[in-house]
Design a protein around this motif. Sequence first.
Motif, PDB file in Angstrom:
ATOM      1  N   ALA A   1     -12.855 -16.518   6.986  1.00 54.94           N
ATOM      2  CA  ALA A   1     -13.436 -17.455   6.025  1.00 54.94           C
ATOM      3  C   ALA A   1     -12.615 -17.497   4.742  1.00 54.94           C
ATOM      4  CB  ALA A   1     -14.880 -17.053   5.711  1.00 54.94           C
ATOM      5  N   ALA A   2     -12.109 -16.345   4.308  1.00 58.18           N
ATOM      6  CA  ALA A   2     -11.302 -16.291   3.087  1.00 58.18           C
ATOM      7  C   ALA A   2      -9.977 -17.032   3.270  1.00 58.18           C
ATOM      8  CB  ALA A   2     -11.044 -14.843   2.689  1.00 58.18           C
ATOM      9  N   ILE A   3      -9.355 -16.861   4.427  1.00 60.07           N
ATOM     10  CA  ILE A   3      -8.095 -17.559   4.705  1.00 60.07           C
ATOM     11  C   ILE A   3      -8.318 -19.072   4.724  1.00 60.07           C
ATOM     12  CG2 ILE A   3      -6.339 -17.987   6.469  1.00 60.07           C
ATOM     13  CD1 ILE A   3      -6.579 -15.020   7.242  1.00 60.07           C
ATOM     14  N   GLU A   4      -9.390 -19.500   5.371  1.00 52.79           N
ATOM     15  CA  GLU A   4      -9.703 -20.931   5.422  1.00 52.79           C
ATOM     16  C   GLU A   4      -9.954 -21.473   4.025  1.00 52.79           C
ATOM     17  OE1 GLU A   4     -13.012 -21.167   8.058  1.00 52.79           O
ATOM     18  OE2 GLU A   4     -11.790 -20.974   9.878  1.00 52.79           O
ATOM     19  N   ARG A   5     -10.653 -20.706   3.191  1.00 48.94           N
ATOM     20  CA  ARG A   5     -10.922 -21.145   1.825  1.00 48.94           C
ATOM     21  C   ARG A   5      -9.624 -21.241   1.021  1.00 48.94           C
ATOM     22  NH1 ARG A   5     -15.120 -21.132  -1.848  1.00 48.94           N
ATOM     23  NH2 ARG A   5     -16.382 -21.549   0.008  1.00 48.94           N
ATOM     24  N   ALA A   6      -8.747 -20.253   1.185  1.00 53.76           N
ATOM     25  CA  ALA A   6      -7.474 -20.261   0.468  1.00 53.76           C
ATOM     26  C   ALA A   6      -6.646 -21.484   0.833  1.00 53.76           C
ATOM     27  CB  ALA A   6      -6.698 -18.983   0.770  1.00 53.76           C
ATOM     28  N   LYS A   7      -6.670 -21.854   2.108  1.00 54.91           N
ATOM     29  CA  LYS A   7      -5.923 -23.041   2.537  1.00 54.91           C
ATOM     30  C   LYS A   7      -6.513 -24.306   1.932  1.00 54.91           C
ATOM     31  CE  LYS A   7      -4.134 -21.212   6.898  1.00 54.91           C
ATOM     32  NZ  LYS A   7      -4.114 -21.324   8.386  1.00 54.91           N
ATOM     33  N   LYS A   8      -7.834 -24.394   1.874  1.00 52.88           N
ATOM     34  CA  LYS A   8      -8.481 -25.559   1.273  1.00 52.88           C
ATOM     35  C   LYS A   8      -8.181 -25.649  -0.217  1.00 52.88           C
ATOM     36  CE  LYS A   8     -12.388 -25.917   4.503  1.00 52.88           C
ATOM     37  NZ  LYS A   8     -13.862 -25.818   4.647  1.00 52.88           N
ATOM     38  N   MET A   9      -8.015 -24.494  -0.856  1.00 55.92           N
ATOM     39  CA  MET A   9      -7.710 -24.453  -2.273  1.00 55.92           C
ATOM     40  C   MET A   9      -6.233 -24.696  -2.557  1.00 55.92           C
ATOM     41  SD  MET A   9     -10.030 -21.076  -3.133  1.00 55.92           S
ATOM     42  CE  MET A   9      -9.264 -20.786  -4.729  1.00 55.92           C
ATOM     43  N   ASN A  10      -5.434 -24.778  -1.474  1.00 58.58           N
ATOM     44  CA  ASN A  10      -3.989 -24.980  -1.608  1.00 58.58           C
ATOM     45  C   ASN A  10      -3.329 -23.914  -2.482  1.00 58.58           C
ATOM     46  OD1 ASN A  10      -3.824 -27.417  -0.016  1.00 58.58           O
ATOM     47  ND2 ASN A  10      -4.724 -28.516  -1.744  1.00 58.58           N
ATOM     48  N   VAL A  11      -3.757 -22.659  -2.293  1.00 53.20           N
ATOM     49  CA  VAL A  11      -3.151 -21.592  -3.080  1.00 53.20           C
ATOM     50  C   VAL A  11      -1.684 -21.458  -2.685  1.00 53.20           C
ATOM     51  CG1 VAL A  11      -5.382 -20.419  -3.166  1.00 53.20           C
ATOM     52  CG2 VAL A  11      -3.668 -19.695  -1.501  1.00 53.20           C
ATOM     53  N   PRO A  12      -0.794 -21.204  -3.647  1.00 47.71           N
ATOM     54  CA  PRO A  12       0.636 -21.140  -3.336  1.00 47.71           C
ATOM     55  C   PRO A  12       1.039 -19.890  -2.571  1.00 47.71           C
ATOM     56  CG  PRO A  12       0.256 -20.563  -5.626  1.00 47.71           C
ATOM     57  CD  PRO A  12      -1.059 -21.037  -5.085  1.00 47.71           C
ATOM     58  N   ARG A  13       0.255 -18.816  -2.742  1.00 49.52           N
ATOM     59  CA  ARG A  13       0.598 -17.572  -2.047  1.00 49.52           C
ATOM     60  C   ARG A  13      -0.656 -16.714  -1.903  1.00 49.52           C
ATOM     61  NH1 ARG A  13       6.021 -13.957  -3.198  1.00 49.52           N
ATOM     62  NH2 ARG A  13       6.149 -13.195  -1.044  1.00 49.52           N
ATOM     63  N   LEU A  14      -0.756 -16.062  -0.759  1.00 50.97           N
ATOM     64  CA  LEU A  14      -1.895 -15.184  -0.490  1.00 50.97           C
ATOM     65  C   LEU A  14      -1.359 -13.833  -0.041  1.00 50.97           C
ATOM     66  CD1 LEU A  14      -4.982 -14.806  -0.147  1.00 50.97           C
ATOM     67  CD2 LEU A  14      -4.718 -15.630   2.208  1.00 50.97           C
ATOM     68  N   PHE A  15      -1.843 -12.775  -0.661  1.00 52.38           N
ATOM     69  CA  PHE A  15      -1.380 -11.435  -0.314  1.00 52.38           C
ATOM     70  C   PHE A  15      -2.536 -10.448  -0.417  1.00 52.38           C
ATOM     71  CE2 PHE A  15      -1.140 -11.456  -4.899  1.00 52.38           C
ATOM     72  CZ  PHE A  15      -1.468 -10.156  -5.271  1.00 52.38           C
ATOM     73  N   LEU A  16      -2.286  -9.218   0.006  1.00 53.48           N
ATOM     74  CA  LEU A  16      -3.294  -8.161  -0.139  1.00 53.48           C
ATOM     75  C   LEU A  16      -2.597  -6.829  -0.327  1.00 53.48           C
ATOM     76  CD1 LEU A  16      -3.502  -6.350   2.716  1.00 53.48           C
ATOM     77  CD2 LEU A  16      -4.490  -8.499   3.529  1.00 53.48           C
ATOM     78  N   LEU A  17      -3.330  -5.878  -0.889  1.00 55.24           N
ATOM     79  CA  LEU A  17      -2.843  -4.520  -1.122  1.00 55.24           C
ATOM     80  C   LEU A  17      -3.812  -3.542  -0.470  1.00 55.24           C
ATOM     81  CD1 LEU A  17      -2.095  -4.929  -4.947  1.00 55.24           C
ATOM     82  CD2 LEU A  17      -0.455  -5.159  -3.068  1.00 55.24           C
ATOM     83  N   THR A  18      -3.275  -2.543   0.211  1.00 51.60           N
ATOM     84  CA  THR A  18      -4.153  -1.587   0.871  1.00 51.60           C
ATOM     85  C   THR A  18      -3.468  -0.234   0.982  1.00 51.60           C
ATOM     86  OG1 THR A  18      -5.567  -1.234   2.809  1.00 51.60           O
ATOM     87  CG2 THR A  18      -3.420  -2.264   3.205  1.00 51.60           C
ATOM     88  N   ASN A  19      -4.001   0.625   1.828  1.00 45.42           N
ATOM     89  CA  ASN A  19      -3.476   1.972   1.990  1.00 45.42           C
ATOM     90  C   ASN A  19      -3.334   2.283   3.472  1.00 45.42           C
ATOM     91  OD1 ASN A  19      -3.991   5.089   2.370  1.00 45.42           O
ATOM     92  ND2 ASN A  19      -3.349   4.856   0.243  1.00 45.42           N
ATOM     93  N   LYS A  20      -2.382   3.112   3.817  1.00 45.79           N
ATOM     94  CA  LYS A  20      -2.113   3.445   5.217  1.00 45.79           C
ATOM     95  C   LYS A  20      -3.320   4.057   5.917  1.00 45.79           C
ATOM     96  CE  LYS A  20       2.847   4.219   4.522  1.00 45.79           C
ATOM     97  NZ  LYS A  20       3.956   5.218   4.517  1.00 45.79           N
ATOM     98  N   LYS A  21      -4.212   4.665   5.153  1.00 48.89           N
ATOM     99  CA  LYS A  21      -5.412   5.259   5.750  1.00 48.89           C
ATOM    100  C   LYS A  21      -6.325   4.203   6.369  1.00 48.89           C
ATOM    101  CE  LYS A  21      -5.760   9.321   2.715  1.00 48.89           C
ATOM    102  NZ  LYS A  21      -6.622  10.021   1.736  1.00 48.89           N
ATOM    103  N   GLN A  22      -6.219   2.982   5.891  1.00 45.38           N
ATOM    104  CA  GLN A  22      -7.083   1.900   6.373  1.00 45.38           C
ATOM    105  C   GLN A  22      -6.499   1.282   7.641  1.00 45.38           C
ATOM    106  OE1 GLN A  22      -9.239   3.260   3.978  1.00 45.38           O
ATOM    107  NE2 GLN A  22     -10.127   1.260   4.314  1.00 45.38           N
ATOM    108  N   GLU A  23      -6.354   2.083   8.678  1.00 49.71           N
ATOM    109  CA  GLU A  23      -5.676   1.647   9.898  1.00 49.71           C
ATOM    110  C   GLU A  23      -6.370   0.468  10.566  1.00 49.71           C
ATOM    111  OE1 GLU A  23      -5.178   4.976  12.468  1.00 49.71           O
ATOM    112  OE2 GLU A  23      -3.892   6.082  11.060  1.00 49.71           O
ATOM    113  N   ALA A  24      -7.688   0.529  10.673  1.00 50.84           N
ATOM    114  CA  ALA A  24      -8.419  -0.554  11.331  1.00 50.84           C
ATOM    115  C   ALA A  24      -8.260  -1.860  10.565  1.00 50.84           C
ATOM    116  CB  ALA A  24      -9.898  -0.195  11.457  1.00 50.84           C
ATOM    117  N   ALA A  25      -8.331  -1.783   9.234  1.00 49.13           N
ATOM    118  CA  ALA A  25      -8.180  -2.986   8.416  1.00 49.13           C
ATOM    119  C   ALA A  25      -6.770  -3.543   8.544  1.00 49.13           C
ATOM    120  CB  ALA A  25      -8.488  -2.665   6.957  1.00 49.13           C
ATOM    121  N   ILE A  26      -5.759  -2.682   8.521  1.00 51.51           N
ATOM    122  CA  ILE A  26      -4.376  -3.140   8.640  1.00 51.51           C
ATOM    123  C   ILE A  26      -4.157  -3.829   9.980  1.00 51.51           C
ATOM    124  CG2 ILE A  26      -1.973  -2.365   8.832  1.00 51.51           C
ATOM    125  CD1 ILE A  26      -2.652  -0.190   6.772  1.00 51.51           C
TER     126      ILE A  26
END
Length: 234
Positions: free
Chosen positions: A173-198
């Motif tokens: 849903a967030a990706i779809e919203r970002a595309k509708k908003m025409n954001v120029p760039r989408l990124f995220l920050l996380t940690n190696k411990k978050q294996e399932a999320a990565i």
Amino acid sequence: SRNVKLDNRVKMISLTPYGVQLLGQLRENIWRDVDIIIRDLLGVSAPNFTDQITNIEKELDKQSFEDRFKSMHTQKSVEIIEYAKKYAKEFYDINAQWIGENFVLEDVDKYVLSNPEEAILKDGGVILLAKYNGEIVGTGALMKMPDGAFEFTKMGVWHHLRGLKIGEKLLIAAIERAKKMNVPRLFLLTNKKQEAAIHLYEKLGFVHSQEIMDKYGHEYERCNVAMDYPKIGE
């Protein structure tokens, strides 16, 4: 041989009107979903019956029948809604839980979680919430950076409901919203411990980026993984 006297007594039973109604509901809902799961399991199997049994067992080792059933119903019943001030406590508590499991709440976390309107919404960001059985059970946000890029951040799901793909639904849903908003760039920050999320991020098209790490990675002390979403313009 011994003579056995046959017992010809017969006992007739019948369903009450409520039982008939319940049977209809089972056929319409539960049995249909069980059939879908069985067909899905057989679909990944070889034609040979013994091979089918072996492969079904392997698939059930990866995800139990119960979890598959829960997942089906969770996907149907999860609703993605917009943030409202009345959900401020849930936004804070859900994120504080997952961060606190492996990390320490940093100052930037405390500020964003305590002031979502100021930190995220004021500059054109978005906060999405997952609602399940009438309760808020997950969060995810798009936060605008000074250079115009957006960070996907503060994705969390209550611990007891993880594994049911609520986070995946929030991310989609967030990706779809970002595309509708025409954001120029989408990124995220996380940690190696978050294996399932990565793994989920990779599955949905995020790629590891040293450029993102160099540019934005200083935002959190726990950050040692940075990912970019190159498909944002598609």
